[in-house]
Design a protein around this motif. Sequence first.
Motif, short mmCIF file in Angstrom:
data_model
loop_
_atom_site.label_atom_id
_atom_site.label_comp_id
_atom_site.label_asym_id
_atom_site.label_seq_id
_atom_site.Cartn_x
_atom_site.Cartn_y
_atom_site.Cartn_z
N LEU A 77 21.92 16.63 -72.70
CA LEU A 77 22.15 15.88 -71.46
C LEU A 77 21.38 16.49 -70.28
CD1 LEU A 77 25.89 14.76 -71.20
CD2 LEU A 77 23.85 13.34 -71.32
N ILE A 78 21.50 17.79 -70.11
CA ILE A 78 20.76 18.43 -69.02
C ILE A 78 19.27 18.33 -69.28
CG2 ILE A 78 20.39 20.57 -67.73
CD1 ILE A 78 23.23 21.41 -68.41
N GLY A 79 18.88 18.45 -70.56
CA GLY A 79 17.46 18.31 -70.91
C GLY A 79 16.92 16.94 -70.56
N TRP A 80 17.72 15.91 -70.75
CA TRP A 80 17.33 14.54 -70.38
C TRP A 80 16.99 14.46 -68.88
CZ3 TRP A 80 21.74 10.40 -69.92
CH2 TRP A 80 21.22 9.22 -69.39
N MET A 81 17.84 15.05 -68.05
CA MET A 81 17.59 15.01 -66.63
C MET A 81 16.33 15.81 -66.26
SD MET A 81 20.00 16.21 -63.46
CE MET A 81 19.51 17.90 -63.76
N ILE A 82 16.13 16.95 -66.92
CA ILE A 82 14.94 17.77 -66.64
C ILE A 82 13.67 17.03 -67.05
CG2 ILE A 82 13.79 19.96 -67.11
CD1 ILE A 82 16.43 20.08 -65.43
N LEU A 83 13.72 16.32 -68.17
CA LEU A 83 12.56 15.53 -68.58
C LEU A 83 12.26 14.43 -67.56
CD1 LEU A 83 13.17 15.20 -72.43
CD2 LEU A 83 11.31 16.44 -71.31
N ASN A 84 13.30 13.81 -67.01
CA ASN A 84 13.08 12.81 -65.96
C ASN A 84 12.40 13.42 -64.74
OD1 ASN A 84 14.10 10.58 -67.31
ND2 ASN A 84 16.11 10.68 -66.37
N LEU A 85 12.85 14.61 -64.38
CA LEU A 85 12.22 15.31 -63.25
C LEU A 85 10.77 15.64 -63.56
CD1 LEU A 85 15.13 17.73 -62.21
CD2 LEU A 85 14.35 15.70 -60.98
N ALA A 86 10.49 15.96 -64.82
CA ALA A 86 9.11 16.25 -65.22
C ALA A 86 8.24 15.00 -65.08
CB ALA A 86 9.10 16.76 -66.66
N MET A 87 8.78 13.85 -65.46
CA MET A 87 8.02 12.60 -65.32
C MET A 87 7.76 12.29 -63.85
SD MET A 87 7.85 12.16 -68.51
CE MET A 87 8.78 12.64 -69.97
N MET A 88 8.74 12.55 -63.00
CA MET A 88 8.56 12.33 -61.58
C MET A 88 7.50 13.26 -61.01
SD MET A 88 11.45 12.03 -58.57
CE MET A 88 12.04 13.73 -58.72
N SER A 89 7.51 14.50 -61.46
CA SER A 89 6.50 15.47 -61.01
C SER A 89 5.11 15.03 -61.45
CB SER A 89 6.81 16.85 -61.57
OG SER A 89 8.06 17.33 -61.12
N LYS A 90 5.01 14.50 -62.66
CA LYS A 90 3.71 14.06 -63.17
C LYS A 90 3.22 12.85 -62.39
CE LYS A 90 0.40 14.67 -66.12
NZ LYS A 90 -0.31 15.97 -66.24
N GLN A 91 4.12 11.94 -62.03
CA GLN A 91 3.71 10.79 -61.24
C GLN A 91 3.19 11.21 -59.88
OE1 GLN A 91 6.48 7.93 -59.26
NE2 GLN A 91 5.75 6.48 -60.81
N PHE A 92 3.88 12.19 -59.26
CA PHE A 92 3.42 12.69 -57.96
C PHE A 92 2.06 13.36 -58.09
CE2 PHE A 92 3.13 15.97 -54.67
CZ PHE A 92 3.38 15.20 -53.54
N GLU A 93 1.86 14.09 -59.19
CA GLU A 93 0.58 14.76 -59.42
C GLU A 93 -0.55 13.74 -59.54
OE1 GLU A 93 -0.90 16.47 -63.45
OE2 GLU A 93 0.02 18.17 -62.43
N ARG A 94 -0.29 12.61 -60.16
CA ARG A 94 -1.33 11.61 -60.38
C ARG A 94 -1.54 10.68 -59.19
NH1 ARG A 94 -0.67 9.55 -66.69
NH2 ARG A 94 -1.31 11.54 -67.66
N LEU A 95 -0.45 10.29 -58.54
CA LEU A 95 -0.55 9.30 -57.48
C LEU A 95 -0.52 9.89 -56.08
CD1 LEU A 95 1.88 6.54 -58.90
CD2 LEU A 95 -0.59 6.77 -59.25
N GLY A 96 0.07 11.07 -55.95
CA GLY A 96 0.23 11.66 -54.64
C GLY A 96 1.51 11.22 -53.94
N TYR A 97 2.30 10.42 -54.63
CA TYR A 97 3.59 9.97 -54.10
C TYR A 97 4.49 9.60 -55.28
CZ TYR A 97 1.71 5.29 -55.02
OH TYR A 97 1.16 4.19 -55.62
N VAL A 98 5.77 9.39 -55.00
CA VAL A 98 6.73 8.99 -56.03
C VAL A 98 7.21 7.58 -55.72
CG1 VAL A 98 8.93 9.52 -57.13
CG2 VAL A 98 7.45 11.38 -56.39
N THR A 99 7.21 6.70 -56.69
CA THR A 99 7.57 5.31 -56.47
C THR A 99 9.08 5.13 -56.37
OG1 THR A 99 7.70 4.84 -58.86
CG2 THR A 99 5.56 4.60 -57.80
#
Length: 353
Positions: free
Chosen positions: A193-215
């Motif tokens: 469960l905690i790992g699921w949330m951390i993976l979501n945060l990782a996806m958000m970090s990757k989106q910010f890295e690529r786009l420069g913002y979070v949708t």
Amino acid sequence: PSSCSSSTVLLPSALNTFIHSSVLCPSCIDVTILQSCALVILLWFVFQVALERMLPCETVMGAPLPGGSGNRLPYRINGHLAFWVTLLVLDVAWPRWVDVNDGKRGTASSVLVFGRAPLTWLYDHHPTLAFVTILWTLLLSTYLYLKSFGKGLLLAAGGNSGNPFYDFFMGRELNPRWGTFDWKEFCELRPGLIGWMILNLAMMSKQFERLGYVTGSMILINIFQGLYVWDALYQERAILTTMDITTDGFGFMLIFGDLAWVPFTYSLQSRYLVDHDPHLSWTTLAAIVGVNIIGYLIFRGANSQKDAFRRDPNSAEVSHLTFLQTKRGTKLLTSGWWGMARKINYTGDWIMG
């Protein structure tokens, strides 16, 4: 026979295809990445075990064990604290070595510093992490299945059929433990469960890295699913009255579901959003928030009512509820949330999904 430059050509065709498949066996041809991911999963599991063992806890007695003995098992309840400690470590206390040059002396040295964890690495190796986690669930399932043949252990009725394949899947032992460490209760809530949330945060970090913002969509996914994980850990004692703990054995079905299916399947939504922003309007986002709130209120209200009734049907908060007495001695609620529909908690779950 002709000599071969690579030993892989000696493998059967199907196995060779499997090893070289980026879908079936990600990173199998790159042992370094495979080992790194295996080490990450192992350390993550050990870290969560350490938090469960070392953090302050409340000891809560579980539901009476089957068989009519009236015995109850003690459980260490500190998942909520482990949740916040995990976030704190990943945000500000992640250790790493940094090379520092001393200009005056002309020497270089490594200094240990603490900061934010490089979560985008989890996105980059998402398939391989899932693969090694599945292998880990197979190993753990095998160990617990063999352990269940020990003397004096309480077996689950549904996992003691005599068919080894079925029992391996369902789980023979009801509450596999090492001392006071309960494998089932721990795996139900902590690493997956905690790992699921951390993976979501990782996806958000990757989106910010690529786009420069979070949708907006990515933000809501992280808020909604993060709330769901937090709720489960905040309400940790409620799991002690659920069927998973009181009735089901701990076999491959639950082990795979808890440790592999939940974190790596449920995080696919945020993984998709990394590169596919639906460009939802503020009005649409607000409507989604409203729907999710309705679903959460149903989900939490129904589950809390059920747990309170199971723990003490005579308590003030549930004593007014009507129920149906079954032949096997259990009580089915027929009013309150549970008078509206059977399994109404899943209705709230579905609305949130």
